[in-house]
Write a protein that holds these residues in place. Structure first.
Motif, short mmCIF file in Angstrom:
data_model
loop_
_atom_site.label_atom_id
_atom_site.label_comp_id
_atom_site.label_asym_id
_atom_site.label_seq_id
_atom_site.Cartn_x
_atom_site.Cartn_y
_atom_site.Cartn_z
N GLN A 1 -41.32 10.53 23.92
CA GLN A 1 -42.61 9.90 23.62
C GLN A 1 -43.24 9.19 24.81
OE1 GLN A 1 -43.23 8.31 19.67
NE2 GLN A 1 -41.37 9.29 18.94
N GLY A 2 -42.89 9.65 26.01
CA GLY A 2 -43.55 9.16 27.22
C GLY A 2 -43.75 10.32 28.18
N SER A 3 -44.32 10.05 29.35
CA SER A 3 -44.62 11.10 30.30
C SER A 3 -43.62 11.12 31.46
CB SER A 3 -46.04 10.90 30.85
OG SER A 3 -46.24 11.72 31.98
N ALA A 4 -42.76 12.13 31.49
CA ALA A 4 -41.81 12.27 32.61
C ALA A 4 -42.56 12.51 33.91
CB ALA A 4 -40.85 13.43 32.32
N SER A 5 -43.65 13.22 33.82
CA SER A 5 -44.46 13.50 35.00
C SER A 5 -45.01 12.23 35.63
CB SER A 5 -45.60 14.44 34.60
OG SER A 5 -46.67 14.38 35.49
N ASP A 6 -45.52 11.33 34.82
CA ASP A 6 -46.04 10.06 35.34
C ASP A 6 -44.90 9.23 35.92
OD1 ASP A 6 -48.56 10.73 34.57
OD2 ASP A 6 -48.70 9.31 32.91
N LEU A 7 -43.80 9.14 35.19
CA LEU A 7 -42.68 8.32 35.65
C LEU A 7 -42.17 8.78 37.01
CD1 LEU A 7 -40.54 6.10 34.69
CD2 LEU A 7 -39.06 8.05 34.17
N LEU A 8 -42.05 10.10 37.18
CA LEU A 8 -41.46 10.65 38.41
C LEU A 8 -42.52 10.99 39.46
CD1 LEU A 8 -38.86 12.98 36.68
CD2 LEU A 8 -38.31 10.95 38.03
N LYS A 9 -43.78 10.86 39.08
CA LYS A 9 -44.88 11.22 39.98
C LYS A 9 -44.71 12.63 40.53
CE LYS A 9 -46.18 6.52 41.27
NZ LYS A 9 -45.09 5.83 40.48
N ILE A 10 -44.53 13.59 39.64
CA ILE A 10 -44.44 14.98 40.09
C ILE A 10 -45.42 15.85 39.31
CG2 ILE A 10 -42.12 14.99 41.03
CD1 ILE A 10 -40.99 15.81 38.43
N LYS A 11 -45.87 16.92 39.98
CA LYS A 11 -46.91 17.77 39.39
C LYS A 11 -46.59 19.25 39.62
CE LYS A 11 -49.93 17.60 43.40
NZ LYS A 11 -48.78 17.38 44.32
N THR A 12 -47.33 20.11 38.96
CA THR A 12 -47.12 21.55 39.04
C THR A 12 -47.08 22.01 40.50
OG1 THR A 12 -48.29 21.84 36.95
CG2 THR A 12 -48.01 23.81 38.32
N GLY A 13 -46.06 22.81 40.82
CA GLY A 13 -45.94 23.34 42.18
C GLY A 13 -45.03 22.52 43.07
N VAL B 1 -41.47 22.89 40.14
CA VAL B 1 -42.16 22.58 38.88
C VAL B 1 -43.12 23.72 38.54
CG1 VAL B 1 -43.74 20.98 37.73
CG2 VAL B 1 -42.00 20.11 39.32
N LEU B 2 -42.86 24.40 37.43
CA LEU B 2 -43.71 25.53 37.02
C LEU B 2 -44.91 25.07 36.19
CD1 LEU B 2 -41.03 28.17 35.98
CD2 LEU B 2 -42.14 27.85 38.19
N HIS B 3 -44.75 23.94 35.52
CA HIS B 3 -45.80 23.51 34.59
C HIS B 3 -45.54 22.07 34.19
CE1 HIS B 3 -48.83 23.85 31.47
NE2 HIS B 3 -47.97 23.55 30.52
N VAL B 4 -46.60 21.30 34.08
CA VAL B 4 -46.53 19.97 33.46
C VAL B 4 -47.45 20.03 32.25
CG1 VAL B 4 -47.07 17.53 33.72
CG2 VAL B 4 -46.10 18.80 35.64
N ASP B 5 -46.91 19.74 31.07
CA ASP B 5 -47.76 19.89 29.90
C ASP B 5 -48.50 18.60 29.56
OD1 ASP B 5 -46.16 18.30 28.25
OD2 ASP B 5 -45.32 19.98 27.14
N LYS B 6 -49.32 18.68 28.53
CA LYS B 6 -50.19 17.58 28.11
C LYS B 6 -49.41 16.29 27.84
CE LYS B 6 -52.96 16.12 24.20
NZ LYS B 6 -52.84 15.99 22.74
N PHE B 7 -48.14 16.44 27.43
CA PHE B 7 -47.33 15.28 27.08
C PHE B 7 -46.60 14.69 28.29
CE2 PHE B 7 -47.58 18.13 23.40
CZ PHE B 7 -48.22 17.31 22.49
N GLY B 8 -46.73 15.39 29.46
CA GLY B 8 -46.01 14.94 30.64
C GLY B 8 -44.63 15.55 30.78
N ASP B 9 -44.30 16.51 29.91
CA ASP B 9 -43.04 17.23 30.06
C ASP B 9 -43.13 18.15 31.28
OD1 ASP B 9 -42.31 16.02 27.67
OD2 ASP B 9 -43.00 17.72 26.46
N VAL B 10 -42.06 18.22 32.06
CA VAL B 10 -42.07 18.92 33.35
C VAL B 10 -41.16 20.14 33.28
CG1 VAL B 10 -41.49 18.68 35.81
CG2 VAL B 10 -42.50 16.74 34.57
N VAL B 11 -41.75 21.33 33.30
CA VAL B 11 -40.95 22.56 33.22
C VAL B 11 -40.46 22.93 34.61
CG1 VAL B 11 -40.94 24.97 32.52
CG2 VAL B 11 -42.38 23.33 31.28
N LEU B 12 -39.15 23.04 34.76
CA LEU B 12 -38.54 23.43 36.04
C LEU B 12 -38.13 24.90 36.01
CD1 LEU B 12 -36.26 20.30 36.52
CD2 LEU B 12 -38.52 20.72 37.53
N ASN B 13 -37.94 25.49 37.18
CA ASN B 13 -37.53 26.89 37.24
C ASN B 13 -36.01 27.05 37.08
OD1 ASN B 13 -36.97 25.70 39.69
ND2 ASN B 13 -37.47 27.51 40.91
#
Lengths: 256, 256, 256
Positions: B236-248, B176-188
């Motif tokens: 319109q939801g947070s993928a980061s919250d749903l999957l419990k994943i964070k930057t790094g 995970v390279l970045h989680v944005d304000k909306f909970g979108d999770v950027v992968l490498n």
């Protein structure tokens, strides 16, 4: 040459590079644009909140300010990317209602759907039109490009208007247009909606009196706010938390 | 004379005077600098987050923009304060990896360690190099001072590169390279890492399909994002919250 | 003509249009003002926090910068709206103490209560003086209007000064002037308040040593901070959370 102001209203937040990148795109096209943040971190995806904040603000800006509004839950769908020319201003953003109350009030003169290939960035990927479509459109406008050079004349589809309150002798049904950072709750009640400001009101079993300023308020009050609507306020506290109400809610107000 | 752009990327936040003071320092040296916030409130102390956001943004800025990056957990240690001149830009900040992916991609031409006593503020106290070292360096650059006048030529020590995914026939190990304000999770994961976009994927027992836009997405999806990497999104939801994943974080993706 | 800097320090936050509207008002009066955010989201209603942040920042700004400070819990009361001219700067804001420490240190030359009808916006409603009174006053100042044209000469009523610590041989009673985004806790202790920096200190049963930089700190430390006061810091953690202390608190420090 007078510098044209571009005012950004977005829900991208200050944690992200999204607002900054839009400014980079603008400056690459027009180094003389005068860019500022009107709202950097509006309520995510909330049309009503963005429409209200834009409407409450636009009239305080210089003639020909360009409002670049990116609150755009429908990015990637067929919603139109718009430029609206009004009597005094330009509004750039999605055709989802956010631009409408302000643009309508100022007097809409022409509306264009942004389609010009000279304007839209190459490699537009469909998830960030703020960067790829709206920012360059605002930048070219700020250089003096006429609105019709940005695309084709069109009609606005989403003509969002603030709901009107329902007012009877003993009660008011009002809608929450905005809850601000302090917990102040802006209702859709204008001066003319409340005839007798000496009356008492009851909201969720709590007494509410009308006061002229925050400082005069003891407990929960209604104050005629800076935007031209009544606001529920709790002096140095959060009316929103106390009453558990949020943007878009309908509330019942008893008149006693 | 064309105004030089200075874009700030920091983790100082909008609650603090730290970003504002840096702007004051710059304007005291060069009133004609055109200063803007790229990111005002990056994830505290996160090299990977700042490196990603800088890399995703820099190419959208005008030629010769100066990126002033202060995400600096090692302030006060011997990490070098750097100015990097690349093919098109300048990067100013600590030698801790944050500048490297962007600078490397644009083509590094010369690197200087900021040591000039004419540049560094008197009374530097060792806890706020953004104010005392990096801001004045950016300001003098924006006035046209050549990079070598800021200090001594040096080598970059921290050559941070984004990790590469490990891809097999039945699975992908991504970071995970970045989680944005909306909970979108950027992968490498770049375009070339996924051959067959019609496949289904499973992440933490949840089905994920690839879609072209956020709006087409029902439930959890992967969308090819605006930065050039795939992102996990929940419409319109947070993928980061749903999957419990964070930057790094490293995550396992099953291909089915 | 050199552009005059207007630096905003407010508690309005980036979620709201309040700061943006103030900038619109300024630009309508003076398109050549150079506006920037010093602090966009100061602690709500906190005089001590705003006074500290302004004091820690002002001296880094160009000569004749106008500081526009709107942290104003008493909006709508009779507190005076002020413009203060000091040796090097102008300060615009409410007479509630926020301006005083900075203005006093720089040397107060004259003080005016803003009353001019040419300055104050028509339709002032009493709940948003930032927009209706302070922003236009700053804008006219930035155009070179003399301070006395803004209203009538007056005296400052709220002469807030940072409290002095109480220092004995075995203990210090200190006050928290500011807690920053990272949880660093600024105390009202200057260099001269601590004679022996090799001593150990105990705060709420926790050992604290003085270190020169954040990076040298293991566990909880005191570091001589960038503003000229000692700060309690936890390297890459929040000293404020650990010690459960906040702005305005008094704390006991044992010297051992």
């Amino acid at each position: 040459m007078i510098k044209r102001v571009i005012a950004l209203l977005t829900d991208f937040g200050v944690e992200e590079h999204y607002n900054g990148v839009m400014k980079g795109v603008i400056l690459k096209i027009n180094r003389n644009a005068l860019i500022l943040d009107l709202v950097a971190s509006a309520k995510s995806f909330s049309i009503i909140d963005a429409a209200f904040q834009l409407w409450a603000s636009y009239k305080y800006f210089p003639y020909k300010t360009i409002f670049l509004v990116v609150v755009d839950p429908g990015v990637g769908t067929t919603r139109q990317p718009l430029v609206i020319k009004t009597k005094n201003y330009f509004f750039v953003g999605p055709d989802n209602g956010v631009l409408y109350p302000a643009a309508y009030e100022d007097g809409i003169e022409s509306v264009v759907k942004i389609t010009s290939e000279k304007v839209i960035l190459k490699n537009r990927n469909g998830t960030f039109d703020g960067r790829d479509v709206f920012a360059p459109a605002a930048a070219y406008l700020s250089k003096g490009m006429p609105i019709e050079a940005l695309g084709q004349y069109t009609e606005i589809k989403e003509k969002y208007v603030f709901p009107e309150p329902i007012i009877n002798k003993y009660s008011i049904k009002a809608t929450v247009l905005h809850v601000d950072k302090f917990g102040d709750v802006v209702l859709n009640l204008r001066k003319e909606h409340i005839n007798d400001t000496s009356k008492k009101f009851i909201i969720k079993d709590k007494n509410v009196q009308i006061k002229a300023t925050f400082a005069e308020c003891v407990g929960l009050c209604m104050v005629f706010g800076s935007s031209g609507f009544y606001e529920l306020v709790l002096n140095q506290g959060s009316a929103s938390d106390l009453l558990k109400i949020k943007t878009g809610d309908e509330i019942e107000i008893e008149i006693v």
